[in-house]
Design a protein around this motif. Structure first.
Motif, PDB file in Angstrom:
ATOM      1  N   LEU A   1      -0.639  -9.961  13.849  1.00 56.63           N
ATOM      2  CA  LEU A   1      -0.937  -9.066  14.996  1.00 56.63           C
ATOM      3  C   LEU A   1      -0.349  -7.851  14.639  1.00 56.63           C
ATOM      4  N   PHE A   2       0.995  -7.902  14.267  1.00 61.12           N
ATOM      5  CA  PHE A   2       1.726  -6.527  14.019  1.00 61.12           C
ATOM      6  C   PHE A   2       1.119  -5.941  12.899  1.00 61.12           C
ATOM      7  N   ASP A   3       0.759  -6.587  11.664  1.00 61.09           N
ATOM      8  CA  ASP A   3       0.126  -5.990  10.423  1.00 61.09           C
ATOM      9  C   ASP A   3      -1.133  -5.378  10.885  1.00 61.09           C
ATOM     10  N   ALA A   4      -1.963  -6.074  11.708  1.00 61.33           N
ATOM     11  CA  ALA A   4      -3.229  -5.172  12.014  1.00 61.33           C
ATOM     12  C   ALA A   4      -2.954  -4.233  12.933  1.00 61.33           C
TER      13      ALA A   4
ATOM     14  N   ASN B   1       0.931  -1.230  -0.149  1.00 62.34           N
ATOM     15  CA  ASN B   1       0.001  -0.093  -0.162  1.00 62.34           C
ATOM     16  C   ASN B   1       0.772   1.228   0.216  1.00 62.34           C
ATOM     17  N   PRO B   2       0.747   2.222  -0.965  1.00 61.70           N
ATOM     18  CA  PRO B   2       1.645   3.316  -0.983  1.00 61.70           C
ATOM     19  C   PRO B   2       1.349   4.209   0.015  1.00 61.70           C
ATOM     20  N   THR B   3       0.328   4.114   1.098  1.00 62.26           N
ATOM     21  CA  THR B   3       0.183   5.365   1.985  1.00 62.26           C
ATOM     22  C   THR B   3       0.769   4.483   3.680  1.00 62.26           C
ATOM     23  N   ILE B   4       0.282   3.127   3.560  1.00 59.55           N
ATOM     24  CA  ILE B   4       0.418   2.479   4.717  1.00 59.55           C
ATOM     25  C   ILE B   4       1.159   1.390   4.815  1.00 59.55           C
ATOM     26  N   GLY B   5       1.861   1.156   3.591  1.00 59.52           N
ATOM     27  CA  GLY B   5       2.689  -0.012   3.286  1.00 59.52           C
ATOM     28  C   GLY B   5       4.134   0.002   4.415  1.00 59.52           C
TER      29      GLY B   5
ATOM     30  N   ILE C   1       6.465   5.404   6.565  1.00 54.40           N
ATOM     31  CA  ILE C   1       7.481   4.269   7.063  1.00 54.40           C
ATOM     32  C   ILE C   1       8.327   4.538   8.338  1.00 54.40           C
ATOM     33  N   MET C   2       8.373   6.024   8.454  1.00 56.80           N
ATOM     34  CA  MET C   2       9.217   6.752   9.524  1.00 56.80           C
ATOM     35  C   MET C   2       8.582   6.382  10.810  1.00 56.80           C
ATOM     36  N   ASP C   3       7.445   6.082  10.699  1.00 59.16           N
ATOM     37  CA  ASP C   3       6.687   5.994  12.090  1.00 59.16           C
ATOM     38  C   ASP C   3       6.917   4.552  12.650  1.00 59.16           C
ATOM     39  N   TYR C   4       7.633   3.705  11.761  1.00 67.06           N
ATOM     40  CA  TYR C   4       7.840   2.425  12.316  1.00 67.06           C
ATOM     41  C   TYR C   4       8.479   1.984  13.453  1.00 67.06           C
ATOM     42  N   GLY C   5       9.500   2.968  13.985  1.00 65.14           N
ATOM     43  CA  GLY C   5      10.097   2.480  15.391  1.00 65.14           C
ATOM     44  C   GLY C   5       9.211   2.747  16.312  1.00 65.14           C
ATOM     45  N   VAL C   6       8.357   3.861  16.248  1.00 64.92           N
ATOM     46  CA  VAL C   6       7.477   4.384  17.589  1.00 64.92           C
ATOM     47  C   VAL C   6       6.327   3.357  17.488  1.00 64.92           C
ATOM     48  N   ILE C   7       5.785   2.888  16.377  1.00 65.77           N
ATOM     49  CA  ILE C   7       4.703   2.077  16.511  1.00 65.77           C
ATOM     50  C   ILE C   7       5.155   0.523  16.871  1.00 65.77           C
ATOM     51  N   ARG C   8       6.515   0.211  16.298  1.00 64.34           N
ATOM     52  CA  ARG C   8       7.031  -1.109  16.842  1.00 64.34           C
ATOM     53  C   ARG C   8       7.402  -1.421  18.044  1.00 64.34           C
ATOM     54  N   LYS C   9       7.644  -0.142  18.934  1.00 63.10           N
ATOM     55  CA  LYS C   9       7.832  -0.308  20.236  1.00 63.10           C
ATOM     56  C   LYS C   9       6.655  -0.270  21.062  1.00 63.10           C
ATOM     57  N   SER C  10       5.530   0.622  20.792  1.00 59.60           N
ATOM     58  CA  SER C  10       4.364   0.206  21.404  1.00 59.60           C
ATOM     59  C   SER C  10       3.956  -0.973  21.214  1.00 59.60           C
ATOM     60  N   PHE C  11       3.993  -1.653  19.959  1.00 62.22           N
ATOM     61  CA  PHE C  11       3.405  -3.027  19.611  1.00 62.22           C
ATOM     62  C   PHE C  11       3.956  -3.970  20.602  1.00 62.22           C
TER      63      PHE C  11
ATOM     64  N   GLU D   1      -4.034  -0.123  12.244  1.00 61.29           N
ATOM     65  CA  GLU D   1      -4.901   0.427  13.222  1.00 61.29           C
ATOM     66  C   GLU D   1      -4.318   1.806  13.577  1.00 61.29           C
ATOM     67  N   SER D   2      -2.917   2.040  13.665  1.00 61.99           N
ATOM     68  CA  SER D   2      -2.090   2.965  14.145  1.00 61.99           C
ATOM     69  C   SER D   2      -2.046   4.016  13.129  1.00 61.99           C
ATOM     70  N   LYS D   3      -2.431   3.732  11.813  1.00 64.89           N
ATOM     71  CA  LYS D   3      -2.519   4.899  10.729  1.00 64.89           C
ATOM     72  C   LYS D   3      -1.142   5.765  10.620  1.00 64.89           C
ATOM     73  N   PRO D   4      -0.157   4.782  10.226  1.00 69.77           N
ATOM     74  CA  PRO D   4       1.156   5.742  10.231  1.00 69.77           C
ATOM     75  C   PRO D   4       1.082   6.744   8.887  1.00 69.77           C
ATOM     76  N   GLU D   5       1.664   7.743   9.189  1.00 68.93           N
ATOM     77  CA  GLU D   5       1.801   8.746   8.290  1.00 68.93           C
ATOM     78  C   GLU D   5       2.931   8.381   7.102  1.00 68.93           C
TER      79      GLU D   5
END
Length: 316
Positions: free
Chosen positions: A272-275, A216-220, A285-295, A279-283
């Motif tokens: 589960l991470f994919d879902a 996905n070009p936006t949330i890939g 791929i730069m949001d990966y680190g923060v979302i990964r830590k929260s997950f 759900e986190s609606k990242p802006e």
């Protein structure tokens, strides 16, 4: 102050209470645990394991620092400074019985089933560690075969040339960083490749679904790179004991041992991470680190509190 009180408790009060209860009941802590009918097999294993870890006798070596192994190319788990002794299930049971005297044969039977769980978990750690430190070998047919299987199971219809080639731009379509997928395996060795291969072979439709969504070009996100990173997460959960809260509580008719258990955990965590990512609606791929830590924080809490891999109200 809290830290000091905790240390005092661990060093003095804990052992005084154990001694007093032993004198009062005439039974050691392990025997009292084994006789409790209110405990599940998993609860019993955790409690016996804790007693072994805190034991002042030689049986502490059975579980202390995961009892890591050193043979051939297999190294110790340096981050834990682990013991180099290895105990089979039979030796572990015999060693406990040589130090602890049990009044009833039923307790010996429960001890055997409990030590099997504890020893199997440590055997799993050693199996996984061996894969993690094994580098990809071009001359190893099984290594190359895993790459071929990943490609054949996950290749997308619009790839054009569907023939397997060891390197090339087509690997980027599967979420590797460059044209040579092996360069992305350095951190997790063959373990990362084995997990991706298991997901692609055992759950092909689901793996393809996640791969397509990752485009996905936006949330890939990078499918293969994420899989290798989540392999590292599973490895940490295993190494520091979080996954034993699943391993010890498996239903007997659905029991999984060895690397098969680890691979199943990986598949569920990837889904589960994919879902969670969507759900986190990242802006970006730069949001990966923060979302990964929260997950990671949520998955740890879910496992420890509910003894299964679940997130929020969803269960696989």
């Amino acid at each position: 102050m809290v830290w000091l009180l905790s240390k005092l408790y661990q060093k003095y009060v804990y052992y005084m209470l154990k001694w007093f209860t032993h004198m009062l009941t005439g039974k050691c802590a392990i025997e009292r645990i084994l006789e409790s009918h209110d405990l599940s097999d998993g609860d019993r294993a955790l409690k016996v394991e804790k007693q072994l870890v805190h034991s002042k006798s030689s049986i502490k070596n059975l579980v202390d620092n995961f009892g890591t192994i050193v043979t051939g190319s297999l190294k110790t788990l340096a981050s834990l400074g682990g013991s180099t002794e290895v105990f089979s299930k039979e030796v572990a049971i015999k060693n406990v019985q040589s130090v602890k005297v049990f009044a009833f044969s039923s307790n010996i039977l429960r001890l055997e089933s409990t030590m099997v769980l504890i020893c199997d978990y440590r055997s799993l750690i050693r199996e996984v560690e061996k894969l993690r430190i094994t580098k990809f070998d071009e001359s190893n047919d099984s290594h190359v075969r895993m790459l071929k299987n990943i490609w054949r199971n996950l290749k997308l219809e619009d790839n054009g040339d569907n023939e397997f080639t060891r390197t090339g731009p087509h690997w980027k379509d599967l979420g590797f960083q460059g044209e040579d997928p092996v360069t992305d395996l350095r951190g997790m060795g063959i373990l990362g490749l084995a997990n991706l291969n298991y997901f692609a072979a055992s759950y092909t439709d689901k793996a393809k679904q996640l791969l397509i969504r990752s485009h996905n070009p936006t949330i890939g996100y990078s499918f293969a790179i994420t899989g290798i990173d989540l392999t590292n997460l599973c490895y940490q959960l295993l190494l520091f004991g979080t996954l034993k809260h699943i391993f010890y509580y498996q239903e007997k008719d659905k029991l999984r041992n060895g690397v098969d258990f680890f691979e199943e955990c990986f598949v569920q965590i990837f889904e589960l991470f994919d879902a969670y990512w969507i759900e986190s609606k990242p802006e970006s791929i730069m949001d990966y680190g923060v979302i990964r830590k929260s997950f990671e924080e949520e998955i740890r809490a879910s496992i420890l509190s509910r003894r299964k891999i679940v997130m929020k109200d969803d269960q696989l």
